[in-house]
Design an enzyme around this catalytic site. Sequence first.
Site, PDB file in Angstrom:
ATOM      1  N   ALA A 140       0.850  -1.193   0.000  1.00 38.79           N
ATOM      2  CA  ALA A 140       0.000   0.000   0.000  1.00 38.79           C
ATOM      3  C   ALA A 140       0.880   1.235   0.000  1.00 38.79           C
ATOM      4  O   ALA A 140       2.001   1.229   0.517  1.00 38.79           O
ATOM      5  CB  ALA A 140      -0.924   0.017   1.210  1.00 38.79           C
ATOM      6  N   GLY A 141       0.372   2.306  -0.616  1.00 36.97           N
ATOM      7  CA  GLY A 141       1.063   3.588  -0.620  1.00 36.97           C
ATOM      8  C   GLY A 141       0.196   4.649   0.011  1.00 36.97           C
ATOM      9  O   GLY A 141      -0.791   4.352   0.690  1.00 36.97           O
ATOM     10  N   GLY A 169      -3.032   4.534  -2.471  1.00 39.19           N
ATOM     11  CA  GLY A 169      -3.504   3.343  -3.155  1.00 39.19           C
ATOM     12  C   GLY A 169      -3.157   2.046  -2.459  1.00 39.19           C
ATOM     13  O   GLY A 169      -2.180   1.959  -1.713  1.00 39.19           O
ATOM     14  N   VAL A 184      -2.327  -1.946  -3.444  1.00 41.94           N
ATOM     15  CA  VAL A 184      -1.816  -2.675  -4.597  1.00 41.94           C
ATOM     16  C   VAL A 184      -2.072  -4.173  -4.409  1.00 41.94           C
ATOM     17  O   VAL A 184      -1.726  -4.744  -3.377  1.00 41.94           O
ATOM     18  CB  VAL A 184      -0.314  -2.417  -4.804  1.00 41.94           C
ATOM     19  CG1 VAL A 184       0.152  -3.067  -6.101  1.00 41.94           C
ATOM     20  CG2 VAL A 184      -0.026  -0.926  -4.825  1.00 41.94           C
ATOM     21  N   ASP A 195      10.191  10.770  -6.593  1.00 45.73           N
ATOM     22  CA  ASP A 195      10.137   9.889  -5.430  1.00 45.73           C
ATOM     23  C   ASP A 195      11.030   8.667  -5.631  1.00 45.73           C
ATOM     24  O   ASP A 195      10.679   7.560  -5.237  1.00 45.73           O
ATOM     25  CB  ASP A 195       8.702   9.449  -5.141  1.00 45.73           C
ATOM     26  CG  ASP A 195       8.516   8.962  -3.704  1.00 45.73           C
ATOM     27  OD1 ASP A 195       9.325   9.337  -2.833  1.00 45.73           O
ATOM     28  OD2 ASP A 195       7.568   8.199  -3.452  1.00 45.73           O
TER      29      ASP A 195
END
Length: 355
Positions: free
Chosen positions: A23-24, A27, A29, A137
Amino acid sequence: MEALLAADPKQIGPYRIVGRLGAGGMGQVFLGLSPTADGVAVKVIKSPLLDDADFRERFALEVVNLKTVYGARVARFEGAGLDDEPPWLAVEYIEGPTLRQYVECSGPLEVALAAVLGAQLADGLSKIHEAGVLHRDLKPQNILLSKDGPKVIDFGLAKVLLDRDHQVTEPGRMVGTLAYMAPEQVRAEQDLQASTDVYALGATLAYAVTGRPLYPGPGGIVLAHRISDPVVQPDLTGVPKELVTLVGLMLAHEPTARPGVKVVHDQLIALAKASGQTIATIRRRLIKATSAPPPPIAVPPELADPLADPENVKDRPDPVPEAPKSAPASAAPPELDVRWLADELRTKYARDAGF
């Protein structure tokens, strides 16, 4: 990778969902399988952010960026459903740990391996910048080490170079991962250039050969002040003497003092050759050191016929035995169990980045 939760989707677009990859910031994943059993990483907007127009716009821009960039060092775009609920995007599923996971488990890279890794990442940045995009990033968590070499992932914070007409990030708002951000990025300056990604690559290389951050100590606002203060220099203790000059230039406080991506690439190649080995040999050593044999992917029952491909018979799994003839006619077919996939990959693919 983790097993799916009860509330997780079982299907997203054309992909059957078989596990959680990570996860970010905005979002979640998932590992998905195409109808032909190709693995993809499927990212969806987190539920609390679905009503946030800015996040939806940023997600759409991530899709645009993924469609724009290309090359061997960038995760390949596979598809998107921006009008679906929730919106999703998919990129190729890359087998391998992140650079951070590798260093944490196996220790820093030797100079020659780090030099080739850095040159390959410089190739990736060159392709990204040629497409008119800044990554913003780049960090060890966003570099996957595959059997084909490193891949740059997660364009959730990428932006178009010199795009002042379409700006999602609010002026004065800092975005990125602080430990790898250039001073101008920490100061939330809007006119960022390719040199910002060069700084991040320098910070990433320093981590790859030392296993520690540039600014040991507290994070947060204290770290931000240290990075943005021209008097405070990054700590390059432990960086090998062969690399320290180049990395130091890449981490220069003033963006104009940093070398360009091509200069970084060429100097890293020269440094690797100085070891007396060919680049091909070092590359093979790097891949052998950082990649592992890919585990099998769960195959849907309708694609599991061992007679579908008559070639390479010795490499095919044994056919699944038929049920005894005495079995009740009403017995339901066994369900596909993918828990083994989660167990085998849990530690290798747990990530703290979006992709």
